[in-house]
Structure formats: structure tokens, C-alpha cells
Design a protein around this motif. Structure first.
Motif, PDB file in Angstrom:
ATOM      1  N   LYS A   9       2.448 -18.755 -52.252  1.00  0.00           N
ATOM      2  CA  LYS A   9       1.975 -17.396 -52.470  1.00  0.00           C
ATOM      3  C   LYS A   9       1.287 -16.824 -51.239  1.00  0.00           C
ATOM      4  O   LYS A   9       1.085 -15.620 -51.131  1.00  0.00           O
ATOM      5  CB  LYS A   9       1.007 -17.360 -53.661  1.00  0.00           C
ATOM      6  CG  LYS A   9       1.691 -17.442 -55.019  1.00  0.00           C
ATOM      7  CD  LYS A   9       0.658 -17.356 -56.127  1.00  0.00           C
ATOM      8  CE  LYS A   9       1.322 -17.430 -57.494  1.00  0.00           C
ATOM      9  NZ  LYS A   9       0.320 -17.399 -58.576  1.00  0.00           N
ATOM     10  N   ARG A  10       0.887 -17.672 -50.306  1.00  0.00           N
ATOM     11  CA  ARG A  10       0.164 -17.189 -49.129  1.00  0.00           C
ATOM     12  C   ARG A  10       1.060 -16.253 -48.333  1.00  0.00           C
ATOM     13  O   ARG A  10       2.265 -16.441 -48.223  1.00  0.00           O
ATOM     14  CB  ARG A  10      -0.290 -18.363 -48.258  1.00  0.00           C
ATOM     15  CG  ARG A  10      -1.271 -19.284 -48.970  1.00  0.00           C
ATOM     16  CD  ARG A  10      -1.801 -20.339 -48.040  1.00  0.00           C
ATOM     17  NE  ARG A  10      -2.809 -19.777 -47.149  1.00  0.00           N
ATOM     18  CZ  ARG A  10      -3.450 -20.487 -46.226  1.00  0.00           C
ATOM     19  NH1 ARG A  10      -3.191 -21.770 -46.075  1.00  0.00           N
ATOM     20  NH2 ARG A  10      -4.357 -19.913 -45.455  1.00  0.00           N
ATOM     21  N   GLN A  11       0.426 -15.255 -47.780  1.00  0.00           N
ATOM     22  CA  GLN A  11       1.163 -14.186 -47.121  1.00  0.00           C
ATOM     23  C   GLN A  11       1.946 -14.713 -45.923  1.00  0.00           C
ATOM     24  O   GLN A  11       1.476 -15.544 -45.163  1.00  0.00           O
ATOM     25  CB  GLN A  11       0.190 -13.103 -46.665  1.00  0.00           C
ATOM     26  CG  GLN A  11       0.879 -11.842 -46.178  1.00  0.00           C
ATOM     27  CD  GLN A  11      -0.105 -10.695 -46.066  1.00  0.00           C
ATOM     28  OE1 GLN A  11      -1.262 -10.840 -46.397  1.00  0.00           O
ATOM     29  NE2 GLN A  11       0.353  -9.559 -45.601  1.00  0.00           N
ATOM     30  N   ASN A  15       5.966 -11.620 -37.782  1.00  0.00           N
ATOM     31  CA  ASN A  15       5.591 -11.978 -36.418  1.00  0.00           C
ATOM     32  C   ASN A  15       5.073 -13.427 -36.430  1.00  0.00           C
ATOM     33  O   ASN A  15       4.060 -13.716 -37.066  1.00  0.00           O
ATOM     34  CB  ASN A  15       4.490 -11.023 -35.928  1.00  0.00           C
ATOM     35  CG  ASN A  15       4.140 -11.208 -34.475  1.00  0.00           C
ATOM     36  OD1 ASN A  15       3.966 -12.330 -34.010  1.00  0.00           O
ATOM     37  ND2 ASN A  15       3.999 -10.108 -33.751  1.00  0.00           N
ATOM     38  N   PRO A  16       5.742 -14.349 -35.749  1.00  0.00           N
ATOM     39  CA  PRO A  16       5.351 -15.766 -35.844  1.00  0.00           C
ATOM     40  C   PRO A  16       3.943 -16.061 -35.349  1.00  0.00           C
ATOM     41  O   PRO A  16       3.282 -16.958 -35.879  1.00  0.00           O
ATOM     42  CB  PRO A  16       6.409 -16.484 -34.985  1.00  0.00           C
ATOM     43  CG  PRO A  16       6.981 -15.428 -34.103  1.00  0.00           C
ATOM     44  CD  PRO A  16       6.917 -14.157 -34.883  1.00  0.00           C
ATOM     45  N   ALA A  17       3.451 -15.306 -34.364  1.00  0.00           N
ATOM     46  CA  ALA A  17       2.089 -15.535 -33.873  1.00  0.00           C
ATOM     47  C   ALA A  17       1.060 -15.157 -34.932  1.00  0.00           C
ATOM     48  O   ALA A  17       0.052 -15.846 -35.105  1.00  0.00           O
ATOM     49  CB  ALA A  17       1.856 -14.742 -32.584  1.00  0.00           C
ATOM     50  N   ILE A  18       1.326 -14.074 -35.654  1.00  0.00           N
ATOM     51  CA  ILE A  18       0.420 -13.660 -36.727  1.00  0.00           C
ATOM     52  C   ILE A  18       0.521 -14.630 -37.896  1.00  0.00           C
ATOM     53  O   ILE A  18      -0.482 -14.975 -38.536  1.00  0.00           O
ATOM     54  CB  ILE A  18       0.740 -12.230 -37.185  1.00  0.00           C
ATOM     55  CG1 ILE A  18       0.460 -11.232 -36.045  1.00  0.00           C
ATOM     56  CG2 ILE A  18      -0.089 -11.854 -38.411  1.00  0.00           C
ATOM     57  CD1 ILE A  18      -0.947 -11.252 -35.522  1.00  0.00           C
ATOM     58  N   ASN A  19       1.722 -15.069 -38.179  1.00  0.00           N
ATOM     59  CA  ASN A  19       1.913 -16.020 -39.267  1.00  0.00           C
ATOM     60  C   ASN A  19       1.134 -17.308 -38.999  1.00  0.00           C
ATOM     61  O   ASN A  19       0.461 -17.844 -39.881  1.00  0.00           O
ATOM     62  CB  ASN A  19       3.404 -16.323 -39.429  1.00  0.00           C
ATOM     63  CG  ASN A  19       3.738 -16.912 -40.775  1.00  0.00           C
ATOM     64  OD1 ASN A  19       3.246 -16.454 -41.806  1.00  0.00           O
ATOM     65  ND2 ASN A  19       4.556 -17.935 -40.778  1.00  0.00           N
ATOM     66  N   THR A  20       1.206 -17.801 -37.759  1.00  0.00           N
ATOM     67  CA  THR A  20       0.462 -19.010 -37.386  1.00  0.00           C
ATOM     68  C   THR A  20      -1.038 -18.779 -37.487  1.00  0.00           C
ATOM     69  O   THR A  20      -1.782 -19.629 -37.988  1.00  0.00           O
ATOM     70  CB  THR A  20       0.829 -19.437 -35.953  1.00  0.00           C
ATOM     71  OG1 THR A  20       2.233 -19.724 -35.895  1.00  0.00           O
ATOM     72  CG2 THR A  20       0.040 -20.674 -35.534  1.00  0.00           C
ATOM     73  N   LEU A  21      -1.498 -17.613 -37.015  1.00  0.00           N
ATOM     74  CA  LEU A  21      -2.919 -17.286 -37.086  1.00  0.00           C
ATOM     75  C   LEU A  21      -3.384 -17.243 -38.541  1.00  0.00           C
ATOM     76  O   LEU A  21      -4.472 -17.750 -38.873  1.00  0.00           O
ATOM     77  CB  LEU A  21      -3.174 -15.933 -36.412  1.00  0.00           C
ATOM     78  CG  LEU A  21      -4.622 -15.418 -36.449  1.00  0.00           C
ATOM     79  CD1 LEU A  21      -5.545 -16.344 -35.668  1.00  0.00           C
ATOM     80  CD2 LEU A  21      -4.689 -13.998 -35.885  1.00  0.00           C
ATOM     81  N   VAL A  25      -6.514 -19.495 -39.905  1.00  0.00           N
ATOM     82  CA  VAL A  25      -7.847 -18.995 -40.271  1.00  0.00           C
ATOM     83  C   VAL A  25      -7.949 -18.576 -41.725  1.00  0.00           C
ATOM     84  O   VAL A  25      -9.047 -18.345 -42.229  1.00  0.00           O
ATOM     85  CB  VAL A  25      -8.254 -17.808 -39.369  1.00  0.00           C
ATOM     86  CG1 VAL A  25      -8.218 -18.193 -37.910  1.00  0.00           C
ATOM     87  CG2 VAL A  25      -7.366 -16.585 -39.622  1.00  0.00           C
ATOM     88  N   GLY A  26      -6.825 -18.452 -42.404  1.00  0.00           N
ATOM     89  CA  GLY A  26      -6.869 -17.986 -43.779  1.00  0.00           C
ATOM     90  C   GLY A  26      -6.880 -16.472 -43.850  1.00  0.00           C
ATOM     91  O   GLY A  26      -6.373 -15.796 -42.967  1.00  0.00           O
ATOM     92  N   GLN A  27      -7.505 -15.930 -44.854  1.00  0.00           N
ATOM     93  CA  GLN A  27      -7.500 -14.485 -45.072  1.00  0.00           C
ATOM     94  C   GLN A  27      -8.144 -13.735 -43.907  1.00  0.00           C
ATOM     95  O   GLN A  27      -9.203 -14.115 -43.416  1.00  0.00           O
ATOM     96  CB  GLN A  27      -8.258 -14.154 -46.366  1.00  0.00           C
ATOM     97  CG  GLN A  27      -8.112 -12.722 -46.821  1.00  0.00           C
ATOM     98  CD  GLN A  27      -6.706 -12.410 -47.302  1.00  0.00           C
ATOM     99  OE1 GLN A  27      -6.063 -13.262 -47.900  1.00  0.00           O
ATOM    100  NE2 GLN A  27      -6.243 -11.213 -47.014  1.00  0.00           N
ATOM    101  N   PHE A  28      -7.475 -12.667 -43.452  1.00  0.00           N
ATOM    102  CA  PHE A  28      -8.032 -11.829 -42.389  1.00  0.00           C
ATOM    103  C   PHE A  28      -9.081 -10.887 -42.973  1.00  0.00           C
ATOM    104  O   PHE A  28      -8.948 -10.423 -44.110  1.00  0.00           O
ATOM    105  CB  PHE A  28      -6.945 -10.988 -41.722  1.00  0.00           C
ATOM    106  CG  PHE A  28      -5.879 -11.792 -41.027  1.00  0.00           C
ATOM    107  CD1 PHE A  28      -6.161 -13.012 -40.444  1.00  0.00           C
ATOM    108  CD2 PHE A  28      -4.584 -11.313 -40.959  1.00  0.00           C
ATOM    109  CE1 PHE A  28      -5.190 -13.744 -39.789  1.00  0.00           C
ATOM    110  CE2 PHE A  28      -3.596 -12.020 -40.311  1.00  0.00           C
ATOM    111  CZ  PHE A  28      -3.893 -13.245 -39.734  1.00  0.00           C
ATOM    112  N   ASP A  29     -10.100 -10.579 -42.162  1.00  0.00           N
ATOM    113  CA  ASP A  29     -11.025  -9.532 -42.593  1.00  0.00           C
ATOM    114  C   ASP A  29     -10.373  -8.174 -42.353  1.00  0.00           C
ATOM    115  O   ASP A  29      -9.280  -8.074 -41.784  1.00  0.00           O
ATOM    116  CB  ASP A  29     -12.377  -9.664 -41.891  1.00  0.00           C
ATOM    117  CG  ASP A  29     -12.306  -9.466 -40.385  1.00  0.00           C
ATOM    118  OD1 ASP A  29     -11.392  -8.760 -39.900  1.00  0.00           O
ATOM    119  OD2 ASP A  29     -13.171 -10.007 -39.675  1.00  0.00           O
TER     120      ASP A  29
END
Length: 200
Positions: A9-11, A15-21, A25-29
């Protein structure tokens, strides 16, 4: 079984760099989420800005160089050389982006990850050694201020592309890095923070 369901279910970001981030770190603020959503717009803005900077900081300077030194450099620049020079300008723009984010996020993976992500948005590939990373990692012991090293490298890179072994030419090109950095930062702050590009 529930843990596996939550994992899927995780988003997932295209973009692979954003996916890795995200998985790091988990949920973005809200701030990071907003920046992530604006990366495609910033990539487009940087591409347009890079073309503008190619003409403002290099091609127009070459015309002045021709007049001053009686050369015909301007007419020797073909599409392939222009593309290579534009790539170097874009690398410096990404370096400026990374440094601006490093001030905004002094700790953590965000500056590096978002810079990689912006590179992906521009080129549809993650950065390799021959990219803005090369400028970030470049060192020259002749400079006490490490921030001067990328400008020196840029001047040499452009001189190499154009096959001009002239130190005064390299120095002239290196001086344009301040303009590239300034405009890059203005474009970033316009897209991310809705600040006006023009300053009083």
C-alpha cells in the motif's frame, strides 16, 4: 500477512530517486511533498532557463571575444557543441539546486535525493559520474574556497569543448558561473516558494 499488505500500500513514485527516498524516510512532510510535486515544473523551468543561460553567459560572450581578439569562434559552434555546453550549464544549475537545498535541509538525505530526482525529471535517467555530481565532487587544492573549484572546472570544460587552450578564455567563462547560480536559485525559489524572479 497484514505487514505485506501495508508494504504494497505504500506510495510508489514514478521517479526512482523519489521512490527510494520515500522508502528510506517514510511519509514526507507537507514541504517535501510540495517540492516533489513541483519537480516536473522545475525541470521544465530549468531546461528553459538553461537555454537562456547558454545564450546569455556563453554565446553572447563568445561574440564579444571574437570582436576583442579578432577570432571567428561564434561561427564555429555547431549544434553538437551547443548541446555539450548546455549540458555543462545544466550541471551547474543542479549544483546550485543541491546547495540551496543543503541550506534548507542541513541534515538528512533530501538535498542529494531531490537533486537526483530533478536530474531524472530533466534527462529521464539518474545521474552518473559525468553529471552535476562531477562538479560537486571536483576538488582543486589551488583554491582555499572550495566553492571556486566548480567555476574553474566549468571554464576548462567549455574551453575543452571548443578546443581553445587560452587561459583568459577559461577565466572569462568561469566568471559566468555566478550568473548561472543566481538565476538557478531565482528559478528554484519562483517554482518552489512562489517568489518573484525579478528583484528590486
Amino acid at each position: 500477512m497484514i505487514s505485506f499488505k501495508n508494504l504494497f500500500k505504500r506510495q510508489h513514485y514514478p521517479n526512482p530517486a523519489i521512490n527510494t527516498l520515500f522508502y528510506t524516510v517514510g511519509q514526507f512532510d507537507d514541504t517535501v511533498e510540495e517540492m516533489v510535486s513541483l519537480l516536473p515544473k522545475l525541470a521544465e523551468t530549468y531546461q528553459e532557463g538553461g537555454t537562456y543561460l547558454l545564450h546569455k553567459t556563453l554565446l553572447s560572450q563568445f561574440e564579444e571575444y571574437d570582436v576583442q581578439y579578432g577570432q571567428d569562434l561564434s561561427i564555429q559552434i555547431d549544434e553538437e557543441k551547443s548541446e555539450r555546453m548546455l549540458r555543462k550549464i545544466m550541471s551547474l544549475m543542479l549544483v546550485s539546486f543541491f546547495r540551496a537545498l543543503s541550506s534548507h535541509f542541513p541534515d538528512g538525505p533530501y538535498p542529494s535525493a531531490l537533486s537526483d530526482a530533478l536530474h531524472y525529471e530533466i534527462y529521464q535517467s539518474l545521474p552518473d559520474e559525468d553529471s552535476f555530481v562531477d562538479y560537486l565532487t571536483y576538488e582543486n587544492r589551488n583554491f582555499e574556497d572550495s566553492r571556486m573549484a566548480p567555476a574553474y572546472k566549468f571554464g576548462n570544460d567549455i574551453a575543452e569543448i571548443l578546443s581553445i587552450p587560452d587561459l583568459s578564455f577559461s577565466f572569462m567563462v568561469a566568471q559566468q558561473v555566478a550568473v548561472i547560480s543566481d538565476i538557478s536559485n531565482r528559478l528554484m525559489r519562483w517554482v518552489f516558494f512562489d517568489e518573484p524572479i525579478e528583484q528590486n
